[in-house]
Motif scaffolding. Structure first.
Motif, PDB file in Angstrom:
ATOM      1  N   THR A   1     -40.362  59.860 -41.270  1.00  0.00           N
ATOM      2  CA  THR A   1     -40.305  61.281 -41.842  1.00  0.00           C
ATOM      3  C   THR A   1     -38.644  61.473 -41.678  1.00  0.00           C
ATOM      4  O   THR A   1     -38.051  60.646 -40.833  1.00  0.00           O
ATOM      5  N   THR A   2     -38.079  62.114 -42.648  1.00  0.00           N
ATOM      6  CA  THR A   2     -36.824  62.527 -42.634  1.00  0.00           C
ATOM      7  C   THR A   2     -36.199  63.798 -41.494  1.00  0.00           C
ATOM      8  O   THR A   2     -36.894  64.854 -41.348  1.00  0.00           O
ATOM      9  N   LEU A   3     -35.318  63.153 -40.710  1.00  0.00           N
ATOM     10  CA  LEU A   3     -34.745  64.311 -39.703  1.00  0.00           C
ATOM     11  C   LEU A   3     -33.623  65.000 -40.270  1.00  0.00           C
ATOM     12  O   LEU A   3     -33.268  65.949 -39.913  1.00  0.00           O
TER      13      LEU A   3
ATOM     14  N   THR B   1     -35.814  64.788 -30.340  1.00  0.00           N
ATOM     15  CA  THR B   1     -36.875  64.104 -31.387  1.00  0.00           C
ATOM     16  C   THR B   1     -38.054  64.849 -31.425  1.00  0.00           C
ATOM     17  O   THR B   1     -38.688  65.063 -32.717  1.00  0.00           O
ATOM     18  N   ALA B   2     -38.693  65.497 -30.734  1.00  0.00           N
ATOM     19  CA  ALA B   2     -39.942  66.011 -30.470  1.00  0.00           C
ATOM     20  C   ALA B   2     -39.866  67.264 -31.220  1.00  0.00           C
ATOM     21  O   ALA B   2     -40.608  67.885 -32.136  1.00  0.00           O
ATOM     22  N   ALA B   3     -38.716  68.070 -30.782  1.00  0.00           N
ATOM     23  CA  ALA B   3     -38.579  69.489 -31.350  1.00  0.00           C
ATOM     24  C   ALA B   3     -37.813  69.521 -32.744  1.00  0.00           C
ATOM     25  O   ALA B   3     -37.745  70.530 -33.328  1.00  0.00           O
ATOM     26  N   ARG B   4     -37.240  68.225 -32.982  1.00  0.00           N
ATOM     27  CA  ARG B   4     -36.289  68.114 -33.993  1.00  0.00           C
ATOM     28  C   ARG B   4     -35.474  69.291 -34.175  1.00  0.00           C
ATOM     29  O   ARG B   4     -35.095  69.756 -35.167  1.00  0.00           O
ATOM     30  N   GLN B   5     -34.614  69.272 -32.987  1.00  0.00           N
ATOM     31  CA  GLN B   5     -33.373  69.910 -33.109  1.00  0.00           C
ATOM     32  C   GLN B   5     -32.362  69.450 -32.181  1.00  0.00           C
ATOM     33  O   GLN B   5     -32.571  68.728 -31.248  1.00  0.00           O
TER      34      GLN B   5
ATOM     35  N   LEU C   1     -35.864  54.883 -35.480  1.00  0.00           N
ATOM     36  CA  LEU C   1     -35.091  55.441 -36.298  1.00  0.00           C
ATOM     37  C   LEU C   1     -34.597  54.267 -37.098  1.00  0.00           C
ATOM     38  O   LEU C   1     -34.093  53.316 -36.899  1.00  0.00           O
ATOM     39  N   ALA C   2     -34.092  54.934 -38.492  1.00  0.00           N
ATOM     40  CA  ALA C   2     -33.653  53.985 -39.355  1.00  0.00           C
ATOM     41  C   ALA C   2     -32.600  55.026 -40.106  1.00  0.00           C
ATOM     42  O   ALA C   2     -32.847  55.986 -40.880  1.00  0.00           O
ATOM     43  N   VAL C   3     -31.289  54.538 -40.456  1.00  0.00           N
ATOM     44  CA  VAL C   3     -30.461  55.183 -41.340  1.00  0.00           C
ATOM     45  C   VAL C   3     -30.468  54.436 -42.473  1.00  0.00           C
ATOM     46  O   VAL C   3     -29.972  53.164 -42.602  1.00  0.00           O
ATOM     47  N   VAL C   4     -30.808  55.136 -43.536  1.00  0.00           N
ATOM     48  CA  VAL C   4     -31.080  54.638 -44.919  1.00  0.00           C
ATOM     49  C   VAL C   4     -29.840  55.187 -45.890  1.00  0.00           C
ATOM     50  O   VAL C   4     -29.792  56.160 -45.965  1.00  0.00           O
ATOM     51  N   GLU C   5     -29.054  54.321 -46.812  1.00  0.00           N
ATOM     52  CA  GLU C   5     -28.287  54.862 -47.603  1.00  0.00           C
ATOM     53  C   GLU C   5     -28.649  54.653 -49.083  1.00  0.00           C
ATOM     54  O   GLU C   5     -29.383  53.507 -49.491  1.00  0.00           O
TER      55      GLU C   5
ATOM     56  N   ARG D   1     -26.951  59.169 -47.040  1.00  0.00           N
ATOM     57  CA  ARG D   1     -27.511  58.852 -45.963  1.00  0.00           C
ATOM     58  C   ARG D   1     -28.318  59.493 -45.259  1.00  0.00           C
ATOM     59  O   ARG D   1     -28.176  60.722 -45.145  1.00  0.00           O
ATOM     60  N   ARG D   2     -29.644  59.084 -45.117  1.00  0.00           N
ATOM     61  CA  ARG D   2     -30.835  59.905 -44.468  1.00  0.00           C
ATOM     62  C   ARG D   2     -31.242  59.120 -43.234  1.00  0.00           C
ATOM     63  O   ARG D   2     -31.264  57.844 -42.884  1.00  0.00           O
ATOM     64  N   VAL D   3     -31.568  60.148 -42.120  1.00  0.00           N
ATOM     65  CA  VAL D   3     -32.038  59.636 -40.783  1.00  0.00           C
ATOM     66  C   VAL D   3     -33.531  59.634 -40.913  1.00  0.00           C
ATOM     67  O   VAL D   3     -33.922  60.780 -40.991  1.00  0.00           O
ATOM     68  N   LEU D   4     -34.172  58.499 -40.735  1.00  0.00           N
ATOM     69  CA  LEU D   4     -35.594  58.366 -40.738  1.00  0.00           C
ATOM     70  C   LEU D   4     -36.149  58.186 -39.348  1.00  0.00           C
ATOM     71  O   LEU D   4     -35.488  57.509 -38.641  1.00  0.00           O
TER      72      LEU D   4
END
Length: 622
Positions: free
Chosen positions: A199-201, A241-245, A177-181, A186-189
């Protein structure tokens, strides 16, 4: 009068610090004083020996980390410039090498190392390298790289997918994971363990509620995340992270933010969460660790027992046990034998029985906002009509005062002063809204919170209104000067330690856009006329003529955070207005004096300054 404890009692270098297990759990690397500087040492647990590995006399070692069972990494500062070089050495002291330089060394540009930034993690399956954060592909973006422990050469492992604030790795050392600003968003990748596509979570504006990852659980699928969506404070949840929820709530508190987790490598799971409430608090997810913690609390109550390190095989846990009156004792707990052994005392020169209790307090500011803080009353004192030191913390956005041993607080209490610490609006740990309430409020509502705290303590009959001192460092130094300028009737003396005095020169003329947004929204926008006027009107350097009380100021010439000009400009303004002040400038120090003799010398001056300027403080000691 009874003799006072020496200044050095409070400001001596710790006898031991930064303890960390080798991967096999047989050794502990730590920092110990040698020639008044912190140096690297290794404890052999089987032999019960402790060997000094480095012998710096002018610089200090910090942040030890085992790269493998034989090699230790550590960083070395350079006279307060915060330009930490990275060193490696064998645990027997052989084969020392500088892996990455700090200032003014090879591979630097404009005085700063252009590539290496920080150590990320050791590589369990690759004893010849470590993972580091480095600016390789872009001067402002941080990649993850493998650094050779022999040569310091770096190879990119994960290229930055933007302006990364931080990465989260799984337990196989993979960057997941990477938190990008970017443009204040702020996006959680996220990427799968074997994939390279991000991909963006989730995403949120940096000043709006959102969620961000903390760490993976042992399955490398379940994440622990913090979130303040629909809440006043940050809570910790699980996320699939697999179910993205987002899954269940792990723990929340309606007053305090929860943001950190405790991972046990032997059990391969997160075993608890920790947060700063009235004091450090824990919520355990592992019944065995909860039982151990209860045992420690029963044997040593009114003490925080923090699991500082787990050995990889689970055979040993280092606990750091500290309180408001005790700088700390390190214990080793062996679960298989249910045995606790004392390993080391942080400051043997401090007798907890001679220190003063720090009590959590709460009161309402003039606009009704509930404020928390701490009040320390000198030991054995009924707490009436005392001289008071108001001690604002630095920051201001994010940091906060916490319960625990504070040498400066205990020093003031030993001189007969009550000490008041306030988590004024803008402080961290109380939710996004509370922090935002301090934006652009330097010298205004943030200062009013401090004033209201003093008035509250006076109204309780605890403090004598004619003997109030204000003393702080960094932003606390700013608050000191602001107090002396904007409420001069309140204070009989002030101590400004590395404090900002001109807010305008805190704001760089050029920086990357997200950092500029941060400055513009928190402190002020130099391109806005109204902001520029407010910054001028709340900068103490322009109003030295209002100061009534004597002030002691101290600055480090190498300070990379509060430039020495803040000190020089304030000194000129006080001199021009004929005000009483003393000035200390240390040539080889930075943002606070780190060298033991300089710290002791400074507080010896503080001691003399208080004795000279605070009338009849009813001193006490032992």
């Amino acid at each position: 009068p009874v003799s006072e404890l020496p200044v050095a009692t409070f400001f001596q270098t710790p006898a031991i610090a930064s303890l960390t297990f080798s991967p096999n759990g047989k050794y502990i690397a730590c920092l110990v004083p040698h020639e008044r500087r912190m140096n690297l040492a290794v404890i052999d647990l089987a032999k019960g020996t402790k060997n000094l590995i480095t012998n710096f006399k002018n610089r200090q070692a910090t942040a030890p980390l085992w790269a493998n069972n034989d090699r230790i990494l550590f960083r070395v500062d350079d006279d307060g410039m915060e330009s930490f070089s990275l060193y490696a050495v064998n645990r027997d002291g052989r084969d020392p090498v500088v892996l990455a330089a700090g200032y003014d060394k090879a591979g630097t540009e404009g005085g700063v190392n252009v590539e290496f930034r920080s150590v990320l993690r050791r590589l369990e399956k690759d004893p010849g390298g470590i993972l580091v954060i480095a600016n390789i592909t872009h001067k402002d973006w941080t990649d993850v790289a493998r650094m050779s422990l022999k040569t310091g050469k770096m190879e990119i492992v994960a290229r930055a997918p933007g302006d990364v604030e931080y990465y989260v790795l799984d337990h196989q050392d993979r960057v997941r994971l990477a938190v990008v600003e970017e443009r204040q968003v702020r996006r959680v990748l996220y990427r799968e363990s074997n994939g390279r596509e991000w991909t963006t979570l989730g995403e949120h504006h940096m000043d709006a509620p959102g969620w961000e990852p903390i760490a993976f659980d042992g399955d490398d699928r379940t994440l622990f995340v913090w979130s303040d969506v629909g809440r006043k404070t940050r809570a910790v949840y699980r996320y699939d992270t697999a179910a993205r929820q987002q899954l269940d709530l792990v723990f929340a508190d309606d007053t305090y933010d929860i943001e950190s987790t405790i991972y046990n490598p032997a059990k391969k799971k997160i075993v608890g969460v920790a947060y700063d409430g009235d004091r450090r608090r824990f919520h355990w997810l592992d019944p065995e660790l909860e039982k151990i913690h209860r045992q420690l609390e029963a044997s040593l109550p009114d003490t925080v027992h923090r699991p500082a390190q787990f050995s990889a095989d689970g055979s040993r846990i280092i606990f750091s046990s500290y309180s408001d009156r005790d700088p700390g004792v390190y214990y080793v707990f062996e679960p298989a034998r249910n045995k606790v052994s004392e390993l080391a005392v942080a400051k043997p020169g401090v007798d907890p029985d001679k220190m003063s209790p720090m009590k959590p307090i709460a009161f309402n500011a003039r606009d009704g906002l509930l404020l928390h803080g701490y009040l320390t009353i000198p030991r054995g004192n009924p707490g009436k009509n005392l001289p008071l030191v108001l001690h604002p913390h630095g920051g201001p956005y994010g940091p906060r005062d916490e319960w625990g041993f504070d040498p400066e607080v205990q020093f003031y209490a030993s001189r007969g002063f009550a000490v008041l610490q306030i988590n004024f609006r803008g402080s961290g740990g109380y939710g996004r809204q509370f922090e935002a309430a301090g934006f652009k409020k330097w010298g205004l509502e943030m200062q009013d919170d401090l004033t209201d705290g003093v008035k509250w303590v006076v109204a309780q009959g605890i403090a004598d209104p004619s003997r109030i001192v204000i003393s702080g460092a960094s932003y606390g130094g700013y608050a000191t000067m602001a107090g002396l300028v904007y409420t001069p009737e309140l204070y009989c003396a002030g101590i400004n330690y590395v404090g900002a005095t001109d807010i305008e020169i805190l704001i760089p003329k050029a920086m990357k856009s997200d950092r500029m947004y941060w400055m513009n929204t928190r402190i002020g926008d130099l391109g806005n006329a109204a902001d520029r006027k407010r910054l001028h009107d709340t900068s103490p350097v322009h109003f030295a003529g209002r100061v009534r009380a004597p002030v002691l100021m101290a600055y480090g010439k190498n300070d990379p955070r509060v430039h020495i000009d803040h000190g020089y400009d304030m000194e000129r303004a006080l001199k021009k207005n004929g005000k009483a002040f003393e000035m200390i400038i240390e040539a080889d120090e930075g943002h606070g004096f780190r060298k033991e003799e300089k710290s002791i010398a400074f507080f010896t001056r503080v001691d003399a300054f208080l004795k000279k300027n605070v009338p009849l403080p009813g001193r006490r000691g032992d």
